[in-house]
Design a protein around this motif. Structure first.
Motif, PDB file in Angstrom:
ATOM      1  N   ASP A 157       0.831  -1.207   0.000  1.00  0.00           N
ATOM      2  CA  ASP A 157       0.000   0.000   0.000  1.00  0.00           C
ATOM      3  C   ASP A 157       0.871   1.265   0.000  1.00  0.00           C
ATOM      4  OD1 ASP A 157      -2.401  -1.319  -0.057  1.00  0.00           O
ATOM      5  OD2 ASP A 157      -2.688  -1.315   2.113  1.00  0.00           O
ATOM      6  N   LEU A 158       1.899   1.263   0.829  1.00  0.00           N
ATOM      7  CA  LEU A 158       2.800   2.411   0.908  1.00  0.00           C
ATOM      8  C   LEU A 158       3.515   2.636  -0.421  1.00  0.00           C
ATOM      9  CD1 LEU A 158       4.120   4.645   2.585  1.00  0.00           C
ATOM     10  CD2 LEU A 158       5.819   2.970   3.356  1.00  0.00           C
ATOM     11  N   PHE A 159       3.979   1.555  -1.028  1.00  0.00           N
ATOM     12  CA  PHE A 159       4.640   1.641  -2.326  1.00  0.00           C
ATOM     13  C   PHE A 159       3.679   2.200  -3.378  1.00  0.00           C
ATOM     14  CE2 PHE A 159       5.412  -0.291  -6.498  1.00  0.00           C
ATOM     15  CZ  PHE A 159       6.707   0.127  -6.751  1.00  0.00           C
ATOM     16  N   SER A 160       2.431   1.713  -3.379  1.00  0.00           N
ATOM     17  CA  SER A 160       1.436   2.157  -4.359  1.00  0.00           C
ATOM     18  C   SER A 160       1.159   3.644  -4.226  1.00  0.00           C
ATOM     19  CB  SER A 160       0.133   1.364  -4.180  1.00  0.00           C
ATOM     20  OG  SER A 160       0.339  -0.017  -4.373  1.00  0.00           O
ATOM     21  N   VAL A 161       0.971   4.103  -2.987  1.00  0.00           N
ATOM     22  CA  VAL A 161       0.686   5.514  -2.743  1.00  0.00           C
ATOM     23  C   VAL A 161       1.870   6.382  -3.151  1.00  0.00           C
ATOM     24  CG1 VAL A 161       0.362   7.227  -0.904  1.00  0.00           C
ATOM     25  CG2 VAL A 161      -1.017   5.141  -0.922  1.00  0.00           C
ATOM     26  N   THR A 162       3.085   5.945  -2.817  1.00  0.00           N
ATOM     27  CA  THR A 162       4.288   6.713  -3.141  1.00  0.00           C
ATOM     28  C   THR A 162       4.460   6.873  -4.649  1.00  0.00           C
ATOM     29  OG1 THR A 162       5.384   5.912  -1.131  1.00  0.00           O
ATOM     30  CG2 THR A 162       6.788   6.839  -2.853  1.00  0.00           C
ATOM     31  N   VAL A 163       4.302   5.765  -5.381  1.00  0.00           N
ATOM     32  CA  VAL A 163       4.456   5.818  -6.837  1.00  0.00           C
ATOM     33  C   VAL A 163       3.336   6.635  -7.463  1.00  0.00           C
ATOM     34  CG1 VAL A 163       4.547   4.455  -8.960  1.00  0.00           C
ATOM     35  CG2 VAL A 163       5.698   3.628  -6.904  1.00  0.00           C
ATOM     36  N   SER A 164       2.122   6.519  -6.931  1.00  0.00           N
ATOM     37  CA  SER A 164       0.993   7.299  -7.439  1.00  0.00           C
ATOM     38  C   SER A 164       1.263   8.794  -7.281  1.00  0.00           C
ATOM     39  CB  SER A 164      -0.294   6.921  -6.701  1.00  0.00           C
ATOM     40  OG  SER A 164      -1.381   7.697  -7.137  1.00  0.00           O
ATOM     41  N   PHE A 165       1.734   9.187  -6.098  1.00  0.00           N
ATOM     42  CA  PHE A 165       2.096  10.583  -5.864  1.00  0.00           C
ATOM     43  C   PHE A 165       3.174  11.034  -6.855  1.00  0.00           C
ATOM     44  CE2 PHE A 165       0.406  10.887  -1.385  1.00  0.00           C
ATOM     45  CZ  PHE A 165      -0.340  12.031  -1.613  1.00  0.00           C
ATOM     46  N   ALA A 166       4.201  10.206  -7.019  1.00  0.00           N
ATOM     47  CA  ALA A 166       5.318  10.552  -7.896  1.00  0.00           C
ATOM     48  C   ALA A 166       4.848  10.746  -9.337  1.00  0.00           C
ATOM     49  CB  ALA A 166       6.386   9.461  -7.831  1.00  0.00           C
ATOM     50  N   LEU A 167       3.994   9.843  -9.816  1.00  0.00           N
ATOM     51  CA  LEU A 167       3.489   9.957 -11.188  1.00  0.00           C
ATOM     52  C   LEU A 167       2.630  11.214 -11.358  1.00  0.00           C
ATOM     53  CD1 LEU A 167       2.537   6.224 -11.932  1.00  0.00           C
ATOM     54  CD2 LEU A 167       4.508   7.495 -12.797  1.00  0.00           C
ATOM     55  N   SER A 168       1.845  11.533 -10.333  1.00  0.00           N
ATOM     56  CA  SER A 168       1.009  12.734 -10.395  1.00  0.00           C
ATOM     57  C   SER A 168       1.854  13.995 -10.521  1.00  0.00           C
ATOM     58  CB  SER A 168       0.116  12.823  -9.149  1.00  0.00           C
ATOM     59  OG  SER A 168      -0.872  11.807  -9.159  1.00  0.00           O
ATOM     60  N   PHE A 169       2.937  14.070  -9.755  1.00  0.00           N
ATOM     61  CA  PHE A 169       3.800  15.252  -9.803  1.00  0.00           C
ATOM     62  C   PHE A 169       4.611  15.308 -11.089  1.00  0.00           C
ATOM     63  CE2 PHE A 169       3.266  15.237  -5.096  1.00  0.00           C
ATOM     64  CZ  PHE A 169       2.758  16.535  -4.985  1.00  0.00           C
ATOM     65  N   ILE A 170       5.128  14.161 -11.520  1.00  0.00           N
ATOM     66  CA  ILE A 170       5.972  14.135 -12.726  1.00  0.00           C
ATOM     67  C   ILE A 170       5.174  14.473 -13.976  1.00  0.00           C
ATOM     68  CG2 ILE A 170       7.333  12.631 -14.237  1.00  0.00           C
ATOM     69  CD1 ILE A 170       8.195  11.119 -11.675  1.00  0.00           C
ATOM     70  N   TYR A 171       3.947  13.924 -14.072  1.00  0.00           N
ATOM     71  CA  TYR A 171       3.160  14.098 -15.293  1.00  0.00           C
ATOM     72  C   TYR A 171       2.051  15.151 -15.160  1.00  0.00           C
ATOM     73  CZ  TYR A 171       5.468   9.914 -17.065  1.00  0.00           C
ATOM     74  OH  TYR A 171       6.404   9.010 -17.504  1.00  0.00           O
ATOM     75  N   GLY A 172       2.025  15.845 -14.032  1.00  0.00           N
ATOM     76  CA  GLY A 172       1.019  16.886 -13.852  1.00  0.00           C
ATOM     77  C   GLY A 172      -0.400  16.354 -13.776  1.00  0.00           C
ATOM     78  N   LEU A 173      -0.562  15.192 -13.168  1.00  0.00           N
ATOM     79  CA  LEU A 173      -1.881  14.569 -13.042  1.00  0.00           C
ATOM     80  C   LEU A 173      -2.572  15.040 -11.766  1.00  0.00           C
ATOM     81  CD1 LEU A 173      -0.880  10.866 -13.844  1.00  0.00           C
ATOM     82  CD2 LEU A 173      -1.826  12.537 -15.434  1.00  0.00           C
ATOM     83  N   PRO A 174      -3.892  14.851 -11.675  1.00  0.00           N
ATOM     84  CA  PRO A 174      -4.568  15.096 -10.400  1.00  0.00           C
ATOM     85  C   PRO A 174      -4.008  14.158  -9.325  1.00  0.00           C
ATOM     86  CG  PRO A 174      -6.149  14.827 -12.197  1.00  0.00           C
ATOM     87  CD  PRO A 174      -4.815  14.416 -12.735  1.00  0.00           C
ATOM     88  N   ILE A 175      -4.159  14.539  -8.082  1.00  0.00           N
ATOM     89  CA  ILE A 175      -3.738  13.676  -6.976  1.00  0.00           C
ATOM     90  C   ILE A 175      -4.845  12.667  -6.710  1.00  0.00           C
ATOM     91  CG2 ILE A 175      -3.034  13.584  -4.560  1.00  0.00           C
ATOM     92  CD1 ILE A 175      -1.030  14.965  -6.362  1.00  0.00           C
ATOM     93  N   PHE A 176      -4.520  11.389  -6.813  1.00  0.00           N
ATOM     94  CA  PHE A 176      -5.534  10.344  -6.635  1.00  0.00           C
ATOM     95  C   PHE A 176      -5.589   9.830  -5.197  1.00  0.00           C
ATOM     96  CE2 PHE A 176      -3.991  10.012 -11.069  1.00  0.00           C
ATOM     97  CZ  PHE A 176      -5.147  10.439 -11.685  1.00  0.00           C
ATOM     98  N   VAL A 177      -4.605  10.226  -4.389  1.00  0.00           N
ATOM     99  CA  VAL A 177      -4.612   9.866  -2.974  1.00  0.00           C
ATOM    100  C   VAL A 177      -5.251  11.027  -2.219  1.00  0.00           C
ATOM    101  CG1 VAL A 177      -3.217   9.211  -0.976  1.00  0.00           C
ATOM    102  CG2 VAL A 177      -2.515   8.506  -3.275  1.00  0.00           C
ATOM    103  N   ARG A 178      -6.529  10.881  -1.907  1.00  0.00           N
ATOM    104  CA  ARG A 178      -7.282  11.971  -1.304  1.00  0.00           C
ATOM    105  C   ARG A 178      -8.092  11.455  -0.117  1.00  0.00           C
ATOM    106  NH1 ARG A 178     -10.650  14.195  -6.144  1.00  0.00           N
ATOM    107  NH2 ARG A 178     -11.644  15.294  -4.430  1.00  0.00           N
ATOM    108  N   GLU A 179      -9.196  12.152   0.183  1.00  0.00           N
ATOM    109  CA  GLU A 179     -10.008  11.755   1.333  1.00  0.00           C
ATOM    110  C   GLU A 179     -10.593  10.356   1.172  1.00  0.00           C
ATOM    111  OE1 GLU A 179     -12.751  14.589  -1.088  1.00  0.00           O
ATOM    112  OE2 GLU A 179     -10.605  14.164  -0.825  1.00  0.00           O
TER     113      GLU A 179
END
Length: 208
Positions: A157-179
């Motif tokens: 789970d931690l790995f998934s969230v970290t990579v998701s955050f990284a992809l969002s910042f690198i590619y200018g995507l919305p943040i999918f880790v939210r409420e």
């Protein structure tokens, strides 16, 4: 065979639940946040990404298994294929025309989807014939190393969230880790545990 068919049914139900959480658009569970991020940058449908990543875990599970059970692996493969197909069908066809403009409505849809997915996952775990590949890998690693199942599951789970955050910042995507991710963290585990406990109670009552 009855348990296998039941497990396939609950895999399908899990896919429906996940589709509702995606439609709500208030964040998704840890693993799904990675799936959605990869889908966004690759233009591959999210159900297909879910299937591909689950396939990688299935391959890892096969490599970790001491006793090879190829028929079981085939059934697991068909299960995750079904899961991915259902997510695609509901996300891009059934739920696509649905517009959720009200935040509280989106919240209600997310909670509904999480509960559906949690019940389905709890039943798959309780039936214990076609576990999800991620859980299967964590169980195998736990048995091999002596470390707890929870440690490996939270690690994924931690790995998934970290990579998701990284992809969002690198590619200018919305943040999918939210409420929704935080809600899922507590609600999903609770529903899975409650479902598992109720099923075990049901089995005990059947025997008595």
């Amino acid at each position: 065979m009855k348990k296998v068919l039941s497990s396939l049914f609950f895999y399908t139900l899990s896919g429906i639940g996940i589709s509702f959480t995606l439609k709500a658009d208030i964040g998704v569970s840890s693993f799904n946040s990675l799936n959605v991020a990869i889908a966004q940058i690759s233009d591959i449908q999210v159900g297909t990404v879910t299937f591909l990543l689950n396939s990688l875990f299935l391959i890892l599970f096969i490599s970790l298994s001491k006793q090879k059970q190829f028929f079981k692996y085939l059934l697991m493969f068909l299960s995750i294929l079904c899961l991915g197909s259902i997510i695609n069908f509901f996300s891009y066809t059934v739920l696509a025309p649905l517009h959720l403009d009200n935040y509280f409505l989106r919240l209600a849809v997310f909670v509904f989807g999480t509960c559906v997915s949690g019940v389905a996952t709890g039943m798959v775990i309780s039936l214990d014939v076609l576990l999800f590949p991620i859980e299967s890998v964590c169980i195998a690693l736990s048995e091999l190393t002596g470390h707890s199942f929870a440690k490996y599951r939270y690690g994924i789970d931690l790995f998934s969230v970290t990579v998701s955050f990284a992809l969002s910042f690198i590619y200018g995507l919305p943040i999918f880790v939210r409420e929704g991710t935080l809600i899922s963290l507590f609600l999903l585990s609770g529903v899975i545990s409650k479902t598992k406990a109720n099923y075990e109670t049901y089995l005990l009552n059947q025997k008595s």
